[in-house]
Structure formats: structure tokens, C-alpha cells
Design a protein around this motif. Structure first.
Motif, short mmCIF file in Angstrom:
data_model
loop_
_atom_site.label_atom_id
_atom_site.label_comp_id
_atom_site.label_asym_id
_atom_site.label_seq_id
_atom_site.Cartn_x
_atom_site.Cartn_y
_atom_site.Cartn_z
N ILE A 43 2.81 -27.60 -37.89
CA ILE A 43 3.66 -27.03 -38.85
C ILE A 43 2.97 -25.94 -39.50
O ILE A 43 3.53 -24.82 -39.82
CB ILE A 43 3.92 -28.13 -39.82
N VAL A 44 1.58 -26.27 -39.85
CA VAL A 44 1.01 -25.02 -40.73
C VAL A 44 0.54 -23.85 -39.59
O VAL A 44 0.82 -22.49 -40.13
CB VAL A 44 -0.51 -25.53 -41.05
N LEU A 45 0.45 -23.95 -38.30
CA LEU A 45 0.22 -23.06 -37.53
C LEU A 45 1.52 -22.15 -37.37
O LEU A 45 1.46 -20.86 -37.19
CB LEU A 45 -0.30 -23.47 -36.19
N LEU A 46 2.54 -22.90 -37.30
CA LEU A 46 3.78 -22.18 -37.11
C LEU A 46 4.06 -21.43 -38.37
O LEU A 46 4.69 -20.08 -38.29
CB LEU A 46 4.97 -23.23 -36.98
N VAL A 47 3.79 -21.84 -39.41
CA VAL A 47 4.13 -21.08 -40.76
C VAL A 47 3.10 -19.73 -40.79
O VAL A 47 3.74 -18.72 -41.04
CB VAL A 47 3.97 -21.82 -41.98
N ILE A 48 1.94 -20.07 -40.25
CA ILE A 48 1.07 -18.81 -40.40
C ILE A 48 1.50 -17.93 -39.28
O ILE A 48 1.42 -16.52 -39.49
CB ILE A 48 -0.23 -19.55 -40.07
N GLY A 49 1.89 -18.48 -38.13
CA GLY A 49 2.29 -17.34 -36.96
C GLY A 49 3.40 -16.77 -37.38
O GLY A 49 3.59 -15.38 -37.31
N LEU A 50 4.32 -17.03 -38.28
CA LEU A 50 5.42 -16.42 -38.59
C LEU A 50 5.03 -15.35 -39.89
O LEU A 50 5.43 -14.28 -39.72
CB LEU A 50 6.54 -17.44 -39.24
N ALA A 51 4.23 -15.43 -40.53
CA ALA A 51 3.61 -14.69 -41.59
C ALA A 51 3.05 -13.73 -41.13
O ALA A 51 2.94 -12.52 -41.64
CB ALA A 51 2.73 -15.54 -42.69
N PHE A 52 2.36 -13.76 -39.91
CA PHE A 52 1.37 -12.59 -39.31
C PHE A 52 2.14 -12.21 -38.16
O PHE A 52 1.37 -11.24 -37.42
CB PHE A 52 0.02 -13.27 -39.08
N LEU A 55 2.30 -8.13 -37.45
CA LEU A 55 0.98 -7.46 -37.80
C LEU A 55 0.30 -6.79 -36.34
O LEU A 55 -0.72 -6.44 -36.35
CB LEU A 55 -0.03 -8.05 -38.79
N GLY A 56 1.10 -7.22 -35.30
CA GLY A 56 0.69 -6.91 -33.83
C GLY A 56 -0.74 -7.49 -33.47
O GLY A 56 -0.76 -8.80 -33.75
N ASN A 57 -1.36 -6.58 -33.14
CA ASN A 57 -2.88 -7.32 -32.32
C ASN A 57 -3.78 -7.65 -33.62
O ASN A 57 -4.44 -8.56 -33.47
CB ASN A 57 -3.55 -6.39 -31.80
N THR A 58 -3.75 -7.18 -34.87
CA THR A 58 -4.38 -7.71 -36.05
C THR A 58 -3.74 -9.16 -36.36
O THR A 58 -4.69 -10.12 -36.83
CB THR A 58 -4.07 -6.67 -37.21
N GLY A 59 -2.43 -9.15 -36.39
CA GLY A 59 -1.93 -10.61 -36.80
C GLY A 59 -2.36 -11.60 -35.74
O GLY A 59 -2.74 -12.80 -36.16
N LEU A 60 -2.20 -11.20 -34.47
CA LEU A 60 -2.63 -12.10 -33.37
C LEU A 60 -4.15 -12.55 -33.59
O LEU A 60 -4.34 -13.70 -33.43
CB LEU A 60 -2.51 -11.68 -31.94
N ALA A 61 -5.05 -11.63 -33.72
CA ALA A 61 -6.59 -12.21 -34.27
C ALA A 61 -6.51 -13.02 -35.24
O ALA A 61 -7.45 -14.04 -35.26
CB ALA A 61 -7.36 -10.81 -34.33
N VAL A 62 -5.93 -12.73 -36.34
CA VAL A 62 -5.87 -13.59 -37.60
C VAL A 62 -5.46 -15.08 -37.15
O VAL A 62 -6.00 -16.09 -37.52
CB VAL A 62 -5.13 -12.94 -38.67
N ILE A 63 -4.21 -14.97 -36.33
CA ILE A 63 -3.61 -16.54 -36.05
C ILE A 63 -4.59 -17.11 -35.30
O ILE A 63 -4.65 -18.35 -35.46
CB ILE A 63 -2.31 -16.09 -35.52
N LEU A 64 -5.17 -16.53 -34.37
CA LEU A 64 -6.33 -17.24 -33.37
C LEU A 64 -7.29 -17.82 -34.12
O LEU A 64 -7.89 -18.83 -33.82
CB LEU A 64 -6.69 -16.32 -32.16
N LEU A 65 -7.54 -16.98 -35.18
CA LEU A 65 -8.89 -17.41 -35.95
C LEU A 65 -8.76 -18.66 -36.89
O LEU A 65 -9.53 -19.41 -36.86
CB LEU A 65 -9.56 -16.21 -36.81
N ILE A 66 -7.55 -18.56 -37.50
CA ILE A 66 -7.13 -19.63 -38.15
C ILE A 66 -6.88 -20.80 -37.21
O ILE A 66 -7.27 -22.04 -37.90
CB ILE A 66 -5.85 -19.05 -39.19
N SER A 67 -6.24 -20.61 -36.41
CA SER A 67 -5.79 -21.69 -35.48
C SER A 67 -6.99 -22.51 -34.86
O SER A 67 -7.34 -23.79 -34.97
CB SER A 67 -4.99 -21.40 -34.36
N PHE A 68 -8.16 -21.88 -34.66
CA PHE A 68 -9.42 -22.48 -34.35
C PHE A 68 -10.05 -23.30 -35.45
O PHE A 68 -10.44 -24.38 -35.26
CB PHE A 68 -10.65 -21.35 -33.99
N PHE A 69 -9.96 -22.53 -36.70
CA PHE A 69 -10.40 -23.41 -37.90
C PHE A 69 -9.63 -24.88 -38.16
O PHE A 69 -10.27 -25.73 -38.55
CB PHE A 69 -10.62 -22.49 -38.94
N ILE A 70 -8.41 -24.60 -38.27
CA ILE A 70 -7.57 -25.75 -38.38
C ILE A 70 -7.93 -26.74 -37.42
O ILE A 70 -7.87 -27.93 -37.77
CB ILE A 70 -6.09 -25.13 -38.27
#
Length: 232
Positions: A43-52, A55-70
Motif C-alpha cells: 500500500i505504501v509503495l502504491l501511494v508513493i508510486g502515484l505521487a511520483f 516525474l518521468g525518469n526522475t520519479g521512477l528512480a525515486v520510486i525504485l530507491l524508496i521501494s528498496f529501502f522499504i
């Protein structure tokens, strides 16, 4: 032999010759706790994914980074900072501890969680499940490598509730067995003794503790609690 396999009780003797006990958690509650934590992470990753997502490739990079830490640090942070309990474990009344029943450490939690990658093999944590049901402590590979256990927290909390509400104190010196029994007995009998009797007994140790009155009572009780396994 059958009784040993069915018995989920776990006993450990501390260096101070005090026996601590806990009830081990089996595969079913652990799987349910993991499912809850997995749902929370999803659920947290889905919310973060929708939020970013915009932002294109930058958003994808942020999502992947956050998903790794989560994925890898979510359980570690909760286990170390929340008394061995992720939200899923807390809901099921479970907790991770070291195999000597002391609170789980950063290194222990990191090892047991990083090795989830091996427990996952070949699919769906099949190896971890087989490992759990193959040993009497219900330890998956990560637990075996880290020296950790999953226990029922309610039983530990119930025992802790029987001790006085004072900070634990490291013994001022190495105690022999007779002295350890005296300290632990004083802590365990705190509801049976009057305040005046507690102060009278605790003040006897003033040459050792350098405390008297109520301060001596709390100190002696704290040492007793430490000897009984309360290290926080």
C-alpha cells in the motif's frame, strides 16, 4: 520425543544462572504476520508510486530507491526500534529476539532480513518454510545465521508486568549465585512487601549500593529486574 516436538516452550540460562523462558511462534502466525507487513508495504509503495508517477525518469528512480529501502529496511527499523515488532508481528502478538532472549540488535536484524532472499528460494519462501518446520525452534535460515527467534510477546510482557516499574540496573559487581537469588527475589516479591519492609531490606545493602530509603529500593529492584532479563 513427541512431547519435545509439540512443546513450544523455550528456556535459556543467563550467565547469572537465571532461567528465562518464552513461547516460540510457529510457521502459521509468522506467515500471517508477514502477509500483514507485505500488505502494508504494498500500500505504501502504491501511494508513493502515484505521487511520483508524473516525474518521468526522475520519479521512477525515486520510486525504485524508496521501494528498496522499504523492502529491506522496513523490518529492520521496526524490529530494533519497536521491541522486535513490525506492525504485522505486533498485530499477532509476536516479537523477534536474540536466541538468549535479549532484545534484537541492528546486526542480528540485518542478517536475518537480508537472508530472506535465500529463504524465498525457489519461490514463495518455500525454503524458509521447510527450514522452520524442520527444527524445534522454528528458525528459518536467516534466524539460524543471525541467532534470532520469534516468540509470543504477550507471555514476555506478562512476566515483565510482575516486576516493579523501575529502570533496570547493571549489578555493581560480579554477584555469586546466592546474591543473585537475593536480588531477583526482592524484585519478584515487591507486591508482597510493605514499603517500610522494602526500605529496611534495601538499606542493608547501603555499603554496596551507596543508597538508602526509596532510592535503595528502586536500585535493588532494578538490579533484580536486570538479572531476570529486563535489559531496557
Amino acid at each position: 520425543m513427541i512431547q519435545e516436538k509439540l512443546d513450544t516452550g523455550y528456556l535459556v540460562e543467563t550467565p547469572e544462572a537465571i532461567e528465562l523462558s518464552a513461547r516460540l511462534a510457529g510457521p502459521v502466525p509468522r506467515v500471517l504476520a508477514y502477509a500483514m507487513d507485505f500488505a502494508i508495504r504494498t500500500i505504501v509503495l502504491l501511494v508513493i508510486g502515484l505521487a511520483f508517477a508524473f516525474l518521468g525518469n526522475t520519479g521512477l528512480a525515486v520510486i525504485l530507491l524508496i521501494s528498496f529501502f522499504i523492502e529491506w529496511l522496513y523490518p529492520v527499523v521496526f524490529e530494533v526500534l519497536r521491541n522486535g515488532q513490525t506492525p504485522g508481528k505486533k498485530a499477532l502478538g509476536l516479537a523477534v529476539v536474540n536466541d538468549d532472549l535479549t532484545p534484537v540488535t541492528w546486526s542480528t536484524s540485518l542478517v536475518r532480513n537480508l537472508l530472506r532472499a535465500a529463504d524465498f528460494l525457489p519461490v514463495g519462501y518455500a525454503f524458509g518454510l521447510v527450514c522452520m518446520i524442520s527444527n524445534s525452534r522454528f528458525q528459518r535460515l536467516g534466524d539460524l545465521a543471525a541467532g534470532s527467534l520469534v516468540i509470543y510477546r504477550q507471555a514476555a510482557d506478562k512476566r515483565a508486568a510482575d516486576l516493579p516499574d523501575v529502570p533496570s540496573q547493571t549489578p555493581p559487581l560480579i554477584l555469586d549465585l546466592e546474591d543473585q537469588v537475593a536480588f531477583t527475589g526482592f524484585a519478584q516479591r515487591h507486591k508482597q512487601l510493605s514499603e517500610s519492609r522494602k526500605e529496611e531490606l534495601a538499606t542493608i545493602l547501603q555499603p554496596l549500593t551507596q543508597k538508602s530509603g526509596g532510592a535503595a529500593v528502586r536500585y535493588v529492584q532494578g538490579v533484580g529486574a536486570w538479572l531476570l532479563g529486563r535489559r531496557q
